[in-house]
Scaffold this motif. Sequence first.
Motif, PDB file in Angstrom:
ATOM      1  N   VAL A 194       0.877  -1.173   0.000  1.00 55.22           N
ATOM      2  CA  VAL A 194       0.000   0.000   0.000  1.00 55.22           C
ATOM      3  C   VAL A 194       0.912   1.220   0.000  1.00 55.22           C
ATOM      4  N   PRO A 195       0.630   2.204  -0.846  1.00 53.88           N
ATOM      5  CA  PRO A 195       1.481   3.393  -0.845  1.00 53.88           C
ATOM      6  C   PRO A 195       1.600   4.001   0.557  1.00 53.88           C
ATOM      7  N   GLN A 196       2.819   4.327   0.942  1.00 53.63           N
ATOM      8  CA  GLN A 196       3.108   4.812   2.294  1.00 53.63           C
ATOM      9  C   GLN A 196       2.333   6.069   2.665  1.00 53.63           C
ATOM     10  N   HIS A 197       2.054   6.921   1.691  1.00 54.57           N
ATOM     11  CA  HIS A 197       1.396   8.197   1.988  1.00 54.57           C
ATOM     12  C   HIS A 197      -0.126   8.062   2.157  1.00 54.57           C
ATOM     13  N   LEU A 198      -0.655   6.854   1.990  1.00 55.09           N
ATOM     14  CA  LEU A 198      -2.098   6.651   2.112  1.00 55.09           C
ATOM     15  C   LEU A 198      -2.428   5.824   3.345  1.00 55.09           C
ATOM     16  N   LYS A 199      -3.577   6.122   3.905  1.00 52.42           N
ATOM     17  CA  LYS A 199      -4.071   5.385   5.071  1.00 52.42           C
ATOM     18  C   LYS A 199      -4.691   4.071   4.596  1.00 52.42           C
ATOM     19  N   ALA A 232      -9.768  10.146  -1.028  1.00 53.05           N
ATOM     20  CA  ALA A 232      -9.833  10.963   0.191  1.00 53.05           C
ATOM     21  C   ALA A 232      -8.747  10.565   1.192  1.00 53.05           C
ATOM     22  N   GLY A 233      -7.552  10.259   0.677  1.00 56.61           N
ATOM     23  CA  GLY A 233      -6.431   9.933   1.549  1.00 56.61           C
ATOM     24  C   GLY A 233      -6.347   8.487   1.990  1.00 56.61           C
ATOM     25  N   GLN A 234      -7.284   7.670   1.546  1.00 58.66           N
ATOM     26  CA  GLN A 234      -7.276   6.256   1.927  1.00 58.66           C
ATOM     27  C   GLN A 234      -6.898   5.394   0.719  1.00 58.66           C
ATOM     28  N   ALA A 235      -6.087   4.375   0.969  1.00 58.27           N
ATOM     29  CA  ALA A 235      -5.701   3.446  -0.084  1.00 58.27           C
ATOM     30  C   ALA A 235      -6.888   2.546  -0.425  1.00 58.27           C
ATOM     31  N   THR A 236      -7.280   2.560  -1.696  1.00 55.34           N
ATOM     32  CA  THR A 236      -8.400   1.757  -2.165  1.00 55.34           C
ATOM     33  C   THR A 236      -7.943   0.998  -3.412  1.00 55.34           C
ATOM     34  N   PRO A 237      -8.087  -0.329  -3.433  1.00 53.28           N
ATOM     35  CA  PRO A 237      -7.628  -1.074  -4.612  1.00 53.28           C
ATOM     36  C   PRO A 237      -8.495  -0.781  -5.828  1.00 53.28           C
ATOM     37  N   MET A 249     -19.141  -6.911  -3.353  1.00 55.18           N
ATOM     38  CA  MET A 249     -18.900  -6.084  -2.171  1.00 55.18           C
ATOM     39  C   MET A 249     -17.896  -5.005  -2.531  1.00 55.18           C
ATOM     40  N   ILE A 250     -18.083  -3.847  -1.923  1.00 52.97           N
ATOM     41  CA  ILE A 250     -17.160  -2.739  -2.152  1.00 52.97           C
ATOM     42  C   ILE A 250     -16.909  -2.026  -0.834  1.00 52.97           C
ATOM     43  N   ASP A 251     -15.668  -1.674  -0.613  1.00 50.05           N
ATOM     44  CA  ASP A 251     -15.262  -0.982   0.602  1.00 50.05           C
ATOM     45  C   ASP A 251     -15.572   0.503   0.454  1.00 50.05           C
ATOM     46  N   PHE A 252     -16.460   0.999   1.300  1.00 46.48           N
ATOM     47  CA  PHE A 252     -16.792   2.422   1.316  1.00 46.48           C
ATOM     48  C   PHE A 252     -16.331   3.080   2.618  1.00 46.48           C
ATOM     49  N   SER A 253     -15.334   2.495   3.244  1.00 46.47           N
ATOM     50  CA  SER A 253     -14.839   3.046   4.506  1.00 46.47           C
ATOM     51  C   SER A 253     -14.296   4.460   4.339  1.00 46.47           C
ATOM     52  N   MET A 254     -13.848   4.792   3.129  1.00 42.00           N
ATOM     53  CA  MET A 254     -13.269   6.113   2.893  1.00 42.00           C
ATOM     54  C   MET A 254     -14.299   7.232   2.861  1.00 42.00           C
ATOM     55  N   ASP A 311     -13.162   7.687  10.537  1.00 38.36           N
ATOM     56  CA  ASP A 311     -12.066   6.887  11.079  1.00 38.36           C
ATOM     57  C   ASP A 311     -12.496   5.883  12.139  1.00 38.36           C
ATOM     58  N   THR A 312     -13.757   5.888  12.520  1.00 38.95           N
ATOM     59  CA  THR A 312     -14.214   4.959  13.555  1.00 38.95           C
ATOM     60  C   THR A 312     -15.193   3.911  13.052  1.00 38.95           C
ATOM     61  N   ILE A 313     -15.689   4.056  11.809  1.00 42.67           N
ATOM     62  CA  ILE A 313     -16.693   3.133  11.279  1.00 42.67           C
ATOM     63  C   ILE A 313     -16.255   2.626   9.913  1.00 42.67           C
TER      64      ILE A 313
END
Length: 156
Positions: free
Chosen positions: A3-8, A29-34, A53-58, A143-145
Motif C-alpha cells: 500500500v502506498p506509504q502516503h495513504l491510510k 480521500a487519503g485512503q488506499a483503495t484497490p 462487495m465494495i469498501d466504502f470506509s473512505m 475513522d471509527t466506522i
Amino acid sequence: MPVPQHLKPSPFTDRVPPELTEEEWLDVAGQATPEWVTGTDREYRAFRAGVGMIDFSMLPKWEITGPGAIAVLDAVFSRDVIRLAPGSIAYGAIVTEDGYMMDDCTVLVYGADHVRVTGGNWEVEEVIRLHLLPGTELVELRDTIATLSVQGPRSR
C-alpha cells in the motif's frame, strides 16, 4: 501488498490479494483503495448480475445528535426524514440553500434525536452545520466506522 506509504489503509486492506502492486491502489480521500480485487470484468459482472462487495470506509459519515437532529437533516435532505421510522435507511440528496444537489447520501435514522448521514462530498458538513439547532451536535466518524457495501441484484 505494498500500500502506498502516503495513504491510510482501509480496515479491509488485509483482505486484499497480496499480488496487487503499489500502482494498483487509488487515493480516495487519503485512503488506499484497490482498483480491483478479483478483476474488473468479474467484479462488473458480479455487481450487474449477481452480488459484489465494495469498501466504502473512505466515505465521510456524520452523526447528528440531540433534540432536533431530524429537523436539522430535513432542512438539507431531499426526502422527509421525519417520516422515517427508527432503524430505517433512506437514499436521497443533500441540497444547498438554493436547491442544487450537492451529494447523494444515505441516511440512517436511529431515533428522533440521532441520525447518520453517509456521503461522498466533504462539503456536506458545512451545509449541515448551517442548520444545527441549539443542543444538536455534528460529528464526523469516518475513522471509527468501517463500511462494506453489498450490492447487486442478488445482494439480499
